[in-house]
Design an enzyme around this catalytic site. Structure first.
Site, mmCIF file in Angstrom:
data_model
loop_
_atom_site.group_PDB
_atom_site.id
_atom_site.type_symbol
_atom_site.label_atom_id
_atom_site.label_comp_id
_atom_site.label_asym_id
_atom_site.label_seq_id
_atom_site.Cartn_x
_atom_site.Cartn_y
_atom_site.Cartn_z
ATOM 1 N N TRP A 103 0.796 -1.225 0.000
ATOM 2 C CA TRP A 103 0.000 0.000 0.000
ATOM 3 C C TRP A 103 0.831 1.279 0.000
ATOM 4 O O TRP A 103 1.790 1.408 0.776
ATOM 5 C CB TRP A 103 -0.881 0.017 1.238
ATOM 6 C CG TRP A 103 -1.610 1.311 1.449
ATOM 7 C CD1 TRP A 103 -1.175 2.392 2.178
ATOM 8 C CD2 TRP A 103 -2.889 1.682 0.927
ATOM 9 N NE1 TRP A 103 -2.109 3.404 2.137
ATOM 10 C CE2 TRP A 103 -3.173 2.991 1.381
ATOM 11 C CE3 TRP A 103 -3.823 1.022 0.117
ATOM 12 C CZ2 TRP A 103 -4.358 3.653 1.059
ATOM 13 C CZ3 TRP A 103 -4.997 1.689 -0.208
ATOM 14 C CH2 TRP A 103 -5.259 2.988 0.266
ATOM 15 N N ASN A 139 0.002 5.637 0.105
ATOM 16 C CA ASN A 139 -0.849 6.831 -0.068
ATOM 17 C C ASN A 139 0.011 8.081 -0.122
ATOM 18 O O ASN A 139 0.970 8.086 -0.921
ATOM 19 C CB ASN A 139 -2.062 6.857 0.866
ATOM 20 C CG ASN A 139 -1.832 6.886 2.343
ATOM 21 O OD1 ASN A 139 -1.283 5.950 2.904
ATOM 22 N ND2 ASN A 139 -2.267 7.925 3.014
ATOM 23 N N ASP A 140 -0.244 9.098 0.641
ATOM 24 C CA ASP A 140 0.333 10.428 0.404
ATOM 25 C C ASP A 140 1.853 10.469 0.198
ATOM 26 O O ASP A 140 2.586 9.774 0.899
ATOM 27 C CB ASP A 140 0.087 11.332 1.619
ATOM 28 C CG ASP A 140 -1.321 11.296 2.135
ATOM 29 O OD1 ASP A 140 -2.182 10.674 1.498
ATOM 30 O OD2 ASP A 140 -1.552 11.884 3.204
ATOM 31 N N GLN A 197 3.539 7.469 2.397
ATOM 32 C CA GLN A 197 2.783 6.641 3.326
ATOM 33 C C GLN A 197 2.776 5.222 2.787
ATOM 34 O O GLN A 197 2.283 4.969 1.666
ATOM 35 C CB GLN A 197 1.349 7.178 3.440
ATOM 36 C CG GLN A 197 1.275 8.545 4.095
ATOM 37 C CD GLN A 197 1.488 8.442 5.599
ATOM 38 O OE1 GLN A 197 0.592 8.054 6.328
ATOM 39 N NE2 GLN A 197 2.684 8.771 6.050
ATOM 40 N N SER A 246 1.242 11.466 7.659
ATOM 41 C CA SER A 246 1.869 12.403 6.726
ATOM 42 C C SER A 246 2.594 13.550 7.408
ATOM 43 O O SER A 246 2.223 13.991 8.491
ATOM 44 C CB SER A 246 0.818 12.953 5.769
ATOM 45 O OG SER A 246 0.538 11.953 4.832
ATOM 46 N N ARG A 255 -4.081 16.908 12.021
ATOM 47 C CA ARG A 255 -2.946 16.193 11.421
ATOM 48 C C ARG A 255 -2.394 16.875 10.172
ATOM 49 O O ARG A 255 -3.048 17.694 9.560
ATOM 50 C CB ARG A 255 -3.371 14.772 11.055
ATOM 51 C CG ARG A 255 -4.530 14.700 10.083
ATOM 52 C CD ARG A 255 -4.830 13.268 9.678
ATOM 53 N NE ARG A 255 -5.985 13.172 8.822
ATOM 54 C CZ ARG A 255 -7.234 12.997 9.269
ATOM 55 N NH1 ARG A 255 -7.467 12.896 10.564
ATOM 56 N NH2 ARG A 255 -8.240 12.930 8.418
ATOM 57 N N ASP A 256 -1.210 16.451 9.803
ATOM 58 C CA ASP A 256 -0.502 16.801 8.559
ATOM 59 C C ASP A 256 0.137 18.190 8.695
ATOM 60 O O ASP A 256 -0.439 19.071 9.336
ATOM 61 C CB ASP A 256 -1.406 16.700 7.324
ATOM 62 C CG ASP A 256 -2.141 15.354 7.274
ATOM 63 O OD1 ASP A 256 -1.603 14.382 7.837
ATOM 64 O OD2 ASP A 256 -3.241 15.292 6.699
ATOM 65 N N GLU A 299 -7.249 17.950 5.132
ATOM 66 C CA GLU A 299 -6.012 17.210 5.329
ATOM 67 C C GLU A 299 -4.894 17.856 4.523
ATOM 68 O O GLU A 299 -5.128 18.563 3.541
ATOM 69 C CB GLU A 299 -6.197 15.762 4.841
ATOM 70 C CG GLU A 299 -7.372 15.039 5.481
ATOM 71 C CD GLU A 299 -7.467 13.579 5.043
ATOM 72 O OE1 GLU A 299 -7.269 12.711 5.903
ATOM 73 O OE2 GLU A 299 -7.738 13.308 3.861
HETATM 74 C C1 FRU Z 1 -4.501 11.769 3.678
HETATM 75 C C2 FRU Z 1 -4.268 11.156 5.057
HETATM 76 C C3 FRU Z 1 -3.612 12.144 5.975
HETATM 77 C C4 FRU Z 1 -2.940 11.259 6.986
HETATM 78 C C5 FRU Z 1 -2.498 10.107 6.135
HETATM 79 C C6 FRU Z 1 -2.512 8.800 6.855
HETATM 80 O O1 FRU Z 1 -4.649 10.824 2.676
HETATM 81 O O2 FRU Z 1 -5.505 10.703 5.599
HETATM 82 O O3 FRU Z 1 -4.515 13.066 6.534
HETATM 83 O O4 FRU Z 1 -1.857 11.863 7.633
HETATM 84 O O5 FRU Z 1 -3.357 10.066 5.023
HETATM 85 O O6 FRU Z 1 -1.982 7.794 6.047
#
Ligand code: FRU
Length: 485
Positions: free
Chosen positions: A44, A46-47, A63, A108, A174-175, A230
Protein backbone atom coordinates in the site's frame (compact mmCIF):
# COMPACT_ATOMS: atom_id res chain seq x y z
CA UNK A 1 -5.85 -5.52 19.05
CA UNK A 2 -2.53 -5.04 20.82
CA UNK A 3 -1.28 -8.57 20.19
CA UNK A 4 -1.99 -8.29 16.46
CA UNK A 5 -0.24 -5.01 16.41
CA UNK A 6 2.92 -6.31 18.06
CA UNK A 7 2.95 -9.30 15.71
CA UNK A 8 2.54 -7.06 12.69
CA UNK A 9 5.55 -4.99 13.73
CA UNK A 10 7.64 -8.02 14.61
CA UNK A 11 7.01 -10.28 11.60
CA UNK A 12 9.19 -9.88 8.55
CA UNK A 13 7.33 -7.27 6.54
CA UNK A 14 9.34 -6.18 3.48
CA UNK A 15 11.34 -3.10 4.44
CA UNK A 16 14.94 -3.50 3.27
CA UNK A 17 16.19 -2.72 -0.25
CA UNK A 18 16.58 -6.34 -1.49
CA UNK A 19 13.23 -7.40 -0.04
CA UNK A 20 11.48 -4.48 -1.71
CA UNK A 21 13.08 -5.28 -5.07
CA UNK A 22 11.94 -8.90 -4.86
CA UNK A 23 8.40 -7.72 -4.24
CA UNK A 24 8.61 -5.24 -7.12
CA UNK A 25 9.90 -7.90 -9.53
CA UNK A 26 7.07 -10.24 -8.62
CA UNK A 27 4.54 -7.65 -9.85
CA UNK A 28 6.40 -6.72 -13.05
CA UNK A 29 3.94 -8.48 -15.36
CA UNK A 30 0.85 -6.59 -14.26
CA UNK A 31 -0.12 -4.52 -17.35
CA UNK A 32 -2.00 -2.05 -15.17
CA UNK A 33 1.04 -1.32 -13.06
CA UNK A 34 2.58 2.06 -13.96
CA UNK A 35 6.19 2.02 -15.23
CA UNK A 36 7.27 5.60 -14.71
CA UNK A 37 4.84 6.80 -12.08
CA UNK A 38 6.21 5.81 -8.66
CA UNK A 39 4.36 2.85 -7.14
CA UNK A 40 4.90 0.93 -3.91
CA UNK A 41 7.27 -2.03 -4.39
CA UNK A 42 4.20 -4.05 -3.35
CA UNK A 43 1.38 -3.40 -0.88
CA UNK A 44 0.00 0.00 0.00
CA UNK A 45 0.99 3.60 -0.80
CA UNK A 46 -0.85 6.83 -0.07
CA UNK A 47 0.33 10.43 0.40
CA UNK A 48 3.72 11.73 -0.69
CA UNK A 49 5.67 12.97 2.34
CA UNK A 50 8.81 14.95 3.07
CA UNK A 51 9.53 15.93 -0.54
CA UNK A 52 12.95 17.53 -0.55
CA UNK A 53 15.96 18.14 -2.77
CA UNK A 54 18.94 17.45 -0.55
CA UNK A 55 22.62 17.06 -1.34
CA UNK A 56 21.93 16.81 -5.08
CA UNK A 57 19.18 14.18 -4.80
CA UNK A 58 15.39 14.36 -4.93
CA UNK A 59 13.74 12.45 -2.10
CA UNK A 60 10.18 11.19 -2.15
CA UNK A 61 8.90 9.63 1.06
CA UNK A 62 5.43 8.20 1.12
CA UNK A 63 2.78 6.64 3.33
CA UNK A 64 3.52 2.94 3.06
CA UNK A 65 2.03 -0.16 4.64
CA UNK A 66 4.56 -2.96 4.15
CA UNK A 67 2.02 -5.42 5.56
CA UNK A 68 -0.46 -5.54 2.68
CA UNK A 69 -2.32 -3.57 -0.01
CA UNK A 70 -4.53 -1.73 2.49
CA UNK A 71 -4.16 1.27 4.77
CA UNK A 72 -2.77 0.26 8.15
CA UNK A 73 0.15 1.16 10.45
CA UNK A 74 1.78 3.37 7.84
CA UNK A 75 5.55 3.72 7.62
CA UNK A 76 7.51 6.16 5.48
CA UNK A 77 8.56 4.43 2.27
CA UNK A 78 11.37 6.10 0.34
CA UNK A 79 12.39 6.61 -3.29
CA UNK A 80 15.17 8.79 -4.71
CA UNK A 81 15.83 10.40 -8.08
CA UNK A 82 18.43 12.55 -9.81
CA UNK A 83 15.97 14.03 -12.29
CA UNK A 84 12.42 13.76 -10.84
CA UNK A 85 11.39 11.11 -13.37
CA UNK A 86 13.62 8.05 -12.81
CA UNK A 87 13.11 6.76 -9.26
CA UNK A 88 14.94 4.10 -7.26
CA UNK A 89 13.64 2.30 -4.18
CA UNK A 90 15.35 2.88 -0.86
CA UNK A 91 14.71 0.97 2.36
CA UNK A 92 11.79 2.05 4.49
CA UNK A 93 12.90 5.31 6.14
CA UNK A 94 10.62 5.60 9.14
CA UNK A 95 8.95 2.89 11.22
CA UNK A 96 6.39 3.39 13.98
CA UNK A 97 8.00 3.27 17.41
CA UNK A 98 6.15 0.53 19.37
CA UNK A 99 6.39 2.58 22.57
CA UNK A 100 6.01 6.02 21.00
CA UNK A 101 3.08 8.36 20.21
CA UNK A 102 3.37 7.09 16.60
CA UNK A 103 3.06 3.40 17.35
CA UNK A 104 -0.05 3.02 15.15
CA UNK A 105 1.49 4.89 12.25
CA UNK A 106 3.89 7.57 11.06
CA UNK A 107 1.31 9.63 9.21
CA UNK A 108 1.87 12.40 6.73
CA UNK A 109 4.39 15.16 7.21
CA UNK A 110 7.03 17.34 5.65
CA UNK A 111 10.83 17.51 5.68
CA UNK A 112 13.09 20.53 6.14
CA UNK A 113 16.84 21.02 6.24
CA UNK A 114 18.25 23.01 9.16
CA UNK A 115 22.01 23.62 9.28
CA UNK A 116 22.61 20.61 7.05
CA UNK A 117 20.42 18.22 9.05
CA UNK A 118 17.09 17.03 7.71
CA UNK A 119 14.08 16.75 10.00
CA UNK A 120 10.65 15.31 9.42
CA UNK A 121 7.62 16.76 11.15
CA UNK A 122 4.76 14.28 10.92
CA UNK A 123 1.64 13.06 12.67
CA UNK A 124 2.01 10.22 15.13
CA UNK A 125 -1.04 8.01 15.47
CA UNK A 126 -1.73 6.11 18.67
CA UNK A 127 -5.08 4.72 19.83
CA UNK A 128 -6.84 7.22 17.60
CA UNK A 129 -4.83 10.19 18.91
CA UNK A 130 -3.09 12.37 16.36
CA UNK A 131 -0.05 14.28 17.58
CA UNK A 132 2.72 16.28 15.88
CA UNK A 133 6.04 14.42 16.11
CA UNK A 134 9.60 15.16 15.03
CA UNK A 135 12.29 12.86 13.67
CA UNK A 136 15.82 13.48 12.47
CA UNK A 137 17.58 11.83 9.51
CA UNK A 138 20.48 9.63 10.52
CA UNK A 139 22.68 10.48 7.50
CA UNK A 140 22.93 12.74 4.45
CA UNK A 141 21.30 10.08 2.26
CA UNK A 142 18.21 10.26 4.50
CA UNK A 143 18.29 6.48 4.84
CA UNK A 144 16.43 6.46 8.14
CA UNK A 145 14.69 8.88 10.48
CA UNK A 146 14.99 8.60 14.26
CA UNK A 147 12.21 9.92 16.43
CA UNK A 148 13.32 12.58 18.95
CA UNK A 149 12.98 11.87 22.68
CA UNK A 150 10.48 14.59 23.53
CA UNK A 151 7.69 13.52 21.18
CA UNK A 152 4.97 14.57 20.69
CA UNK A 153 6.20 18.13 20.08
CA UNK A 154 2.63 19.44 20.51
CA UNK A 155 0.82 17.42 23.14
CA UNK A 156 -2.80 18.46 22.47
CA UNK A 157 -4.77 20.23 19.73
CA UNK A 158 -5.55 23.92 20.42
CA UNK A 159 -8.15 24.00 23.26
CA UNK A 160 -9.47 27.30 21.88
CA UNK A 161 -11.05 25.44 18.97
CA UNK A 162 -13.86 22.93 19.05
CA UNK A 163 -12.29 20.43 16.70
CA UNK A 164 -14.24 17.74 14.93
CA UNK A 165 -14.17 14.36 16.57
CA UNK A 166 -16.33 11.29 16.40
CA UNK A 167 -18.10 10.92 19.79
CA UNK A 168 -15.68 9.48 22.33
CA UNK A 169 -12.75 9.77 19.93
CA UNK A 170 -9.83 12.17 19.85
CA UNK A 171 -9.99 15.13 17.45
CA UNK A 172 -8.81 15.16 13.84
CA UNK A 173 -5.62 17.19 13.88
CA UNK A 174 -2.95 16.19 11.42
CA UNK A 175 -0.50 16.80 8.56
CA UNK A 176 2.16 19.46 8.46
CA UNK A 177 3.63 22.21 6.34
CA UNK A 178 6.57 24.32 7.45
CA UNK A 179 7.31 27.74 5.98
CA UNK A 180 10.22 29.80 7.21
CA UNK A 181 10.10 33.58 7.25
CA UNK A 182 12.35 36.08 9.03
CA UNK A 183 13.91 33.38 11.19
CA UNK A 184 10.54 32.06 12.31
CA UNK A 185 8.72 28.90 11.33
CA UNK A 186 5.06 28.88 10.43
CA UNK A 187 3.68 25.43 11.07
CA UNK A 188 0.35 24.62 9.39
CA UNK A 189 -1.81 21.69 10.48
CA UNK A 190 -5.07 20.37 9.01
CA UNK A 191 -8.24 19.88 11.08
CA UNK A 192 -12.01 20.21 11.06
CA UNK A 193 -14.37 22.25 13.24
CA UNK A 194 -17.17 20.41 15.01
CA UNK A 195 -20.49 20.97 13.16
CA UNK A 196 -18.82 23.23 10.63
CA UNK A 197 -16.01 21.92 8.41
CA UNK A 198 -12.42 22.38 7.28
CA UNK A 199 -9.85 24.53 9.01
CA UNK A 200 -6.09 25.06 8.78
CA UNK A 201 -4.49 25.97 12.12
CA UNK A 202 -1.05 27.51 12.65
CA UNK A 203 1.71 27.50 15.16
CA UNK A 204 4.90 29.52 15.16
CA UNK A 205 8.31 28.72 16.58
CA UNK A 206 12.01 29.31 16.16
CA UNK A 207 13.19 25.75 16.64
CA UNK A 208 11.27 22.65 15.64
CA UNK A 209 10.25 21.51 19.11
CA UNK A 210 8.63 24.52 20.84
CA UNK A 211 5.41 25.66 19.20
CA UNK A 212 3.06 28.51 20.05
CA UNK A 213 -0.52 28.36 18.81
CA UNK A 214 -1.17 31.29 16.44
CA UNK A 215 -4.84 30.73 15.55
CA UNK A 216 -6.89 29.45 12.63
CA UNK A 217 -5.21 30.43 9.37
CA UNK A 218 -8.08 29.63 7.03
CA UNK A 219 -11.61 28.38 7.67
CA UNK A 220 -14.04 26.98 5.06
CA UNK A 221 -16.29 29.68 3.53
CA UNK A 222 -19.39 27.63 4.05
CA UNK A 223 -20.47 24.95 6.47
CA UNK A 224 -19.56 21.45 5.34
CA UNK A 225 -20.10 19.41 8.51
CA UNK A 226 -17.92 16.34 8.86
CA UNK A 227 -15.18 17.53 6.51
CA UNK A 228 -11.57 17.62 7.68
CA UNK A 229 -8.96 19.53 5.71
CA UNK A 230 -6.01 17.21 5.33
CA UNK A 231 -2.48 17.91 4.15
CA UNK A 232 -2.43 21.73 4.02
CA UNK A 233 0.43 23.30 2.09
CA UNK A 234 1.34 26.96 1.64
CA UNK A 235 3.37 27.97 -1.42
CA UNK A 236 4.54 31.53 -1.84
CA UNK A 237 5.02 33.15 -5.24
CA UNK A 238 5.96 36.70 -6.28
CA UNK A 239 2.44 37.13 -7.73
CA UNK A 240 0.45 35.69 -4.85
CA UNK A 241 0.31 32.88 -2.33
CA UNK A 242 -1.30 29.49 -2.82
CA UNK A 243 -2.77 27.46 0.01
CA UNK A 244 -4.17 24.03 -0.76
CA UNK A 245 -5.93 21.43 1.35
CA UNK A 246 -7.36 17.98 0.62
CA UNK A 247 -11.02 17.77 1.57
CA UNK A 248 -11.52 13.96 1.44
CA UNK A 249 -12.48 14.12 -2.24
CA UNK A 250 -10.24 16.61 -4.03
CA UNK A 251 -7.49 19.16 -3.60
CA UNK A 252 -8.97 22.58 -3.02
CA UNK A 253 -6.79 25.62 -3.61
CA UNK A 254 -6.97 29.23 -2.53
CA UNK A 255 -5.01 32.04 -4.14
CA UNK A 256 -4.49 35.13 -2.01
CA UNK A 257 -2.14 36.48 0.60
CA UNK A 258 -0.60 34.92 3.67
CA UNK A 259 -0.25 37.53 6.41
CA UNK A 260 2.75 36.19 8.33
CA UNK A 261 2.27 38.56 11.30
CA UNK A 262 -1.27 37.37 11.89
CA UNK A 263 -0.75 33.83 10.56
CA UNK A 264 -3.87 34.37 8.45
CA UNK A 265 -4.53 33.53 4.84
CA UNK A 266 -6.79 35.96 2.96
CA UNK A 267 -8.12 34.31 -0.22
CA UNK A 268 -9.09 36.15 -3.40
CA UNK A 269 -10.04 33.14 -5.47
CA UNK A 270 -10.40 29.41 -5.15
CA UNK A 271 -10.81 26.27 -7.20
CA UNK A 272 -10.12 22.56 -7.56
CA UNK A 273 -6.59 21.63 -8.52
CA UNK A 274 -7.51 18.44 -10.36
CA UNK A 275 -10.98 16.93 -10.70
CA UNK A 276 -9.66 13.35 -10.80
CA UNK A 277 -7.80 10.93 -8.54
CA UNK A 278 -5.09 13.40 -7.43
CA UNK A 279 -4.94 13.80 -3.65
CA UNK A 280 -2.83 15.04 -0.71
CA UNK A 281 -0.01 16.51 -2.82
CA UNK A 282 3.24 18.01 -1.60
CA UNK A 283 5.80 20.22 -3.26
CA UNK A 284 9.52 20.81 -3.32
CA UNK A 285 11.64 23.61 -4.70
CA UNK A 286 14.13 22.57 -7.39
CA UNK A 287 17.64 24.07 -7.43
CA UNK A 288 16.50 26.32 -10.31
CA UNK A 289 13.56 27.64 -8.29
CA UNK A 290 10.56 25.72 -9.63
CA UNK A 291 7.82 24.58 -7.25
CA UNK A 292 7.19 20.97 -8.19
CA UNK A 293 4.19 19.09 -6.85
CA UNK A 294 3.53 15.36 -6.60
CA UNK A 295 0.18 13.92 -5.54
CA UNK A 296 -1.14 10.50 -4.62
CA UNK A 297 -3.24 8.96 -7.40
CA UNK A 298 -5.82 6.92 -5.55
CA UNK A 299 -7.08 3.60 -6.77
CA UNK A 300 -10.48 3.70 -8.42
CA UNK A 301 -11.42 0.05 -8.14
CA UNK A 302 -12.66 -2.19 -5.35
CA UNK A 303 -10.67 -3.17 -2.29
CA UNK A 304 -10.80 -6.82 -3.34
CA UNK A 305 -9.26 -5.96 -6.74
CA UNK A 306 -6.45 -4.23 -4.86
CA UNK A 307 -5.88 -7.37 -2.80
CA UNK A 308 -5.77 -9.43 -5.97
CA UNK A 309 -3.32 -7.03 -7.59
CA UNK A 310 -1.07 -7.03 -4.50
CA UNK A 311 -0.44 -3.30 -4.62
CA UNK A 312 -2.38 -0.05 -4.35
CA UNK A 313 -1.60 3.58 -5.07
CA UNK A 314 0.69 5.51 -7.42
CA UNK A 315 2.23 8.97 -7.49
CA UNK A 316 1.39 11.56 -10.13
CA UNK A 317 4.00 12.90 -12.51
CA UNK A 318 5.80 15.80 -10.91
CA UNK A 319 4.02 18.95 -12.03
CA UNK A 320 5.30 22.48 -11.96
CA UNK A 321 2.76 24.68 -10.21
CA UNK A 322 2.78 28.45 -10.34
CA UNK A 323 0.52 31.41 -9.71
CA UNK A 324 0.62 33.92 -12.57
CA UNK A 325 -1.79 36.84 -13.01
CA UNK A 326 -3.91 35.49 -10.19
CA UNK A 327 -4.43 32.14 -11.93
CA UNK A 328 -2.95 28.74 -11.32
CA UNK A 329 -0.65 27.07 -13.86
CA UNK A 330 0.09 23.37 -13.86
CA UNK A 331 2.30 21.56 -16.31
CA UNK A 332 4.43 18.43 -16.23
CA UNK A 333 8.06 19.17 -15.37
CA UNK A 334 10.23 19.47 -18.48
CA UNK A 335 12.24 16.43 -17.27
CA UNK A 336 9.38 14.14 -18.40
CA UNK A 337 10.81 14.52 -21.92
CA UNK A 338 13.64 12.27 -20.72
CA UNK A 339 11.14 9.43 -20.60
CA UNK A 340 10.55 9.63 -24.37
CA UNK A 341 11.76 6.62 -26.36
CA UNK A 342 10.80 6.20 -30.01
CA UNK A 343 8.38 8.58 -31.66
CA UNK A 344 5.41 6.56 -32.86
CA UNK A 345 3.57 9.32 -34.68
CA UNK A 346 4.42 12.77 -35.93
CA UNK A 347 2.49 15.28 -37.98
CA UNK A 348 -0.89 16.53 -39.04
CA UNK A 349 -3.93 14.35 -39.61
CA UNK A 350 -7.13 15.34 -41.31
CA UNK A 351 -10.06 13.36 -40.01
CA UNK A 352 -13.48 13.06 -41.51
CA UNK A 353 -16.29 12.30 -39.13
CA UNK A 354 -15.25 8.71 -38.52
CA UNK A 355 -13.14 6.91 -36.02
CA UNK A 356 -9.70 5.81 -37.04
CA UNK A 357 -7.40 3.32 -35.41
CA UNK A 358 -3.75 4.35 -35.61
CA UNK A 359 -0.92 1.91 -36.28
CA UNK A 360 0.29 2.54 -32.74
CA UNK A 361 0.13 0.31 -29.67
CA UNK A 362 1.19 0.83 -26.12
CA UNK A 363 0.38 1.17 -22.45
CA UNK A 364 3.10 3.76 -21.72
CA UNK A 365 2.64 6.67 -24.09
CA UNK A 366 2.72 10.42 -24.31
CA UNK A 367 0.25 11.81 -26.84
CA UNK A 368 0.45 15.49 -27.63
CA UNK A 369 -2.41 16.98 -29.60
CA UNK A 370 -2.95 20.42 -30.97
CA UNK A 371 -6.58 20.64 -31.86
CA UNK A 372 -9.39 23.15 -32.18
CA UNK A 373 -12.80 21.61 -31.56
CA UNK A 374 -15.61 23.75 -32.90
CA UNK A 375 -19.00 24.08 -31.29
CA UNK A 376 -20.27 21.43 -33.67
CA UNK A 377 -17.33 19.07 -33.48
CA UNK A 378 -15.97 16.99 -30.73
CA UNK A 379 -12.54 15.49 -31.24
CA UNK A 380 -11.39 12.41 -29.39
CA UNK A 381 -8.35 10.40 -28.53
CA UNK A 382 -8.96 6.75 -27.76
CA UNK A 383 -6.51 4.83 -25.60
CA UNK A 384 -6.14 1.30 -24.27
CA UNK A 385 -8.59 0.02 -26.87
CA UNK A 386 -8.99 -3.69 -27.49
CA UNK A 387 -9.32 -4.48 -31.24
CA UNK A 388 -13.02 -5.32 -31.43
CA UNK A 389 -14.19 -3.85 -28.18
CA UNK A 390 -15.27 -4.20 -25.49
CA UNK A 391 -12.65 -2.05 -23.76
CA UNK A 392 -11.46 1.49 -24.61
CA UNK A 393 -11.08 4.86 -22.93
CA UNK A 394 -12.01 8.06 -24.76
CA UNK A 395 -10.60 11.48 -24.09
CA UNK A 396 -13.38 13.66 -25.51
CA UNK A 397 -12.22 17.15 -26.37
CA UNK A 398 -14.96 19.77 -26.55
CA UNK A 399 -14.73 23.57 -26.67
CA UNK A 400 -15.67 23.92 -23.01
CA UNK A 401 -14.46 20.74 -21.37
CA UNK A 402 -12.22 17.76 -21.74
CA UNK A 403 -13.88 14.58 -20.58
CA UNK A 404 -12.31 11.23 -19.86
CA UNK A 405 -15.09 8.79 -20.64
CA UNK A 406 -14.52 5.61 -18.64
CA UNK A 407 -17.84 3.92 -19.38
CA UNK A 408 -16.04 1.32 -21.53
CA UNK A 409 -12.60 1.42 -19.96
CA UNK A 410 -12.97 -1.95 -18.30
CA UNK A 411 -15.33 -4.91 -18.23
CA UNK A 412 -14.38 -5.33 -14.56
CA UNK A 413 -17.49 -4.17 -12.66
CA UNK A 414 -15.25 -3.09 -9.76
CA UNK A 415 -13.47 -0.44 -11.86
CA UNK A 416 -14.94 3.06 -11.68
CA UNK A 417 -16.82 3.76 -14.90
CA UNK A 418 -17.92 7.38 -14.52
CA UNK A 419 -16.74 10.35 -16.59
CA UNK A 420 -14.14 12.76 -15.26
CA UNK A 421 -14.13 16.24 -16.76
CA UNK A 422 -12.05 19.38 -16.57
CA UNK A 423 -13.43 22.79 -17.51
CA UNK A 424 -11.39 24.51 -20.23
CA UNK A 425 -13.94 27.08 -21.42
CA UNK A 426 -11.71 30.02 -20.55
CA UNK A 427 -8.56 28.73 -22.25
CA UNK A 428 -7.31 29.96 -25.59
CA UNK A 429 -7.58 27.67 -28.61
CA UNK A 430 -6.29 25.65 -30.34
CA UNK A 431 -5.80 23.52 -27.27
CA UNK A 432 -2.43 21.98 -26.62
CA UNK A 433 -3.22 18.75 -24.80
CA UNK A 434 -0.65 16.37 -23.41
CA UNK A 435 -1.82 13.00 -22.18
CA UNK A 436 0.36 10.56 -20.30
CA UNK A 437 -0.78 6.97 -20.24
CA UNK A 438 1.00 4.57 -17.91
CA UNK A 439 -0.82 1.28 -17.34
CA UNK A 440 -3.78 2.21 -15.12
CA UNK A 441 -2.79 5.89 -14.89
CA UNK A 442 -4.02 8.55 -17.29
CA UNK A 443 -2.97 12.16 -16.69
CA UNK A 444 -3.67 15.05 -18.96
CA UNK A 445 -2.68 18.69 -19.10
CA UNK A 446 -4.37 21.40 -21.17
CA UNK A 447 -2.44 24.49 -22.32
CA UNK A 448 0.03 24.11 -19.42
CA UNK A 449 -2.76 25.22 -17.11
CA UNK A 450 -5.34 22.61 -16.24
CA UNK A 451 -4.66 19.07 -15.08
CA UNK A 452 -6.78 15.95 -14.79
CA UNK A 453 -5.58 12.57 -13.53
CA UNK A 454 -7.58 9.41 -13.47
CA UNK A 455 -7.31 5.62 -13.26
CA UNK A 456 -8.48 2.94 -15.72
CA UNK A 457 -8.24 -0.84 -15.43
CA UNK A 458 -8.59 -2.70 -18.72
CA UNK A 459 -8.65 -6.47 -18.29
CA UNK A 460 -7.75 -7.51 -21.83
CA UNK A 461 -4.10 -8.05 -22.69
CA UNK A 462 -4.76 -6.59 -26.16
CA UNK A 463 -6.26 -3.36 -24.80
CA UNK A 464 -3.27 -1.43 -26.14
CA UNK A 465 -4.70 0.30 -29.22
CA UNK A 466 -4.76 4.03 -29.97
CA UNK A 467 -7.33 5.83 -32.10
CA UNK A 468 -8.85 9.17 -32.99
CA UNK A 469 -12.29 10.35 -33.95
CA UNK A 470 -14.02 13.58 -34.92
CA UNK A 471 -17.65 14.61 -35.00
CA UNK A 472 -19.57 16.09 -37.97
CA UNK A 473 -17.37 18.32 -40.15
CA UNK A 474 -14.20 16.43 -39.23
CA UNK A 475 -11.09 18.01 -37.78
CA UNK A 476 -7.42 18.65 -38.31
CA UNK A 477 -5.14 17.45 -35.57
CA UNK A 478 -1.43 17.84 -34.95
CA UNK A 479 -0.37 14.71 -33.19
CA UNK A 480 2.88 13.49 -31.70
CA UNK A 481 3.09 10.20 -29.88
CA UNK A 482 6.07 8.85 -28.02
CA UNK A 483 6.56 5.57 -26.30
CA UNK A 484 7.70 6.31 -22.76
CA UNK A 485 10.07 4.16 -20.80
C1 FRU B 1 -4.50 11.77 3.68
C2 FRU B 1 -4.27 11.16 5.06
C3 FRU B 1 -3.61 12.14 5.97
C4 FRU B 1 -2.94 11.26 6.99
C5 FRU B 1 -2.50 10.11 6.13
C6 FRU B 1 -2.51 8.80 6.86
O1 FRU B 1 -4.65 10.82 2.68
O2 FRU B 1 -5.51 10.70 5.60
O3 FRU B 1 -4.51 13.07 6.53
O4 FRU B 1 -1.86 11.86 7.63
O5 FRU B 1 -3.36 10.07 5.02
O6 FRU B 1 -1.98 7.79 6.05
Amino acid sequence: GDADHETALATGRPKTGPELLRYRDALADDPNRPRFHPTPPANWLNDPNGLIHHDGTYHLFYQYNPGGPYHHTVHWGHAVSDDLVHWRDRPVAMTPDPSGPDRDGCWSGCAVAVDGDVYALYTGGRDGWQRPCLARATDDDLTAFEQVDDNPVIDAPPPALDLLSTPGEPAHFRDHCLVREDGRWHHLIGAGLQDYGGVVVSYTGTDLTEWTYAGPTLVADEAEPGVVWECPELLRYPDGDLLHVSDYSHVRYFIGEFDADESRFVPDSRGTLDPGAFYAPQSLTTPDGREVMIGWLREERSVSSQWEAGWAGAMSLPREVAVIDGDIRQRPVREVERLRRERLHEGTLTLDDAARRLPVEGTALECRLRVDPTDATEVGLVLRASPDGPESTSVRIRPDRVVVDRTESSVDPAAHADDVAVDVADLSRPFDIRTFLDGSVLELFVNDRRALSTRIYPTRADATGVGLYAGPGGATIDLDIWRLG
